[in-house]
Write an enzyme that holds these catalytic residues in place. Sequence first.
Site, PDB file in Angstrom:
ATOM      1  N   HIS A  70      55.796  56.804  71.819  1.00 46.64           N
ATOM      2  CA  HIS A  70      55.866  58.314  71.188  1.00 46.64           C
ATOM      3  C   HIS A  70      54.095  58.438  71.262  1.00 46.64           C
ATOM      4  CE1 HIS A  70      54.585  55.422  68.001  1.00 46.64           C
ATOM      5  NE2 HIS A  70      53.653  56.562  67.353  1.00 46.64           N
ATOM      6  N   ASN A 109      49.226  54.558  71.281  1.00 44.01           N
ATOM      7  CA  ASN A 109      48.710  53.156  70.402  1.00 44.01           C
ATOM      8  C   ASN A 109      49.391  51.938  71.163  1.00 44.01           C
ATOM      9  OD1 ASN A 109      46.465  53.744  68.378  1.00 44.01           O
ATOM     10  ND2 ASN A 109      48.022  54.822  67.398  1.00 44.01           N
ATOM     11  N   HIS A 118      50.552  60.580  70.276  1.00 43.56           N
ATOM     12  CA  HIS A 118      49.927  61.848  69.290  1.00 43.56           C
ATOM     13  C   HIS A 118      49.784  63.288  70.429  1.00 43.56           C
ATOM     14  CE1 HIS A 118      49.751  59.222  66.163  1.00 43.56           C
ATOM     15  NE2 HIS A 118      50.633  58.105  67.192  1.00 43.56           N
ATOM     16  N   ASP A 176      54.149  65.304  62.192  1.00 48.60           N
ATOM     17  CA  ASP A 176      54.254  63.526  61.871  1.00 48.60           C
ATOM     18  C   ASP A 176      53.798  63.965  60.610  1.00 48.60           C
ATOM     19  OD1 ASP A 176      52.027  60.853  62.630  1.00 48.60           O
ATOM     20  OD2 ASP A 176      51.626  61.100  60.487  1.00 48.60           O
ATOM     21  N   ILE A 177      54.343  62.829  59.422  1.00 49.73           N
ATOM     22  CA  ILE A 177      54.352  63.247  57.570  1.00 49.73           C
ATOM     23  C   ILE A 177      53.120  62.984  57.113  1.00 49.73           C
ATOM     24  CG2 ILE A 177      54.913  60.563  58.019  1.00 49.73           C
ATOM     25  CD1 ILE A 177      56.813  61.525  55.695  1.00 49.73           C
ATOM     26  N   VAL A 211      55.071  52.439  65.235  1.00 52.58           N
ATOM     27  CA  VAL A 211      56.505  52.457  64.679  1.00 52.58           C
ATOM     28  C   VAL A 211      56.364  51.730  66.492  1.00 52.58           C
ATOM     29  CG1 VAL A 211      58.471  54.134  65.121  1.00 52.58           C
ATOM     30  CG2 VAL A 211      56.384  54.462  63.060  1.00 52.58           C
TER      31      VAL A 211
END
Length: 115
Positions: free
Chosen positions: A103, A90, A105, A32-33, A99
């Site tokens: 995905h 989410n 996390h 993750d950025i 986004v």
Amino acid sequence: MYDNNNIFAKIIRGEIKATTLYEDDKVIAIQDIFPKAKVHALVLPKGEYIDIDDFTSNADPQEIKFFFDSLSKIAKQLGIFESGYRVLTNKGNDATQTVKHFHVHVLGGELLRAF
Ligand code: 5GP
């Protein structure tokens, strides 16, 4: 409708760089950025699914199993399997999904705050 211009679609296509932590033909895990823990990976199926409901409703059962099985594999690779880790996803506005490519996390590497 899935929008294939979302940032993760571009990362999967190699149009935008990301730090890849794991990759096979169906799944990619990237760093993750803006990490929220010492270890913060984002695990994405390569198929085009907007969120968890789209994924579980429309992906093949084998694809779904493969995806969720990959989480422990990735946790082992990241060295957080034994110490423990948090998996979350989410979906939609109230969850602040930013986004629109499904995905999860994977967070760990330290003691996480309970919620
Ligand atoms: P969401 O809010 O949709 O559950 O999670 C999206 C996550 O993607 C956020 O934690 C955010 O920091 C991360 N993110 C957003 N843009 C990028 C990017 O360009 N590269 C990477 N590696 N992560 C990103």
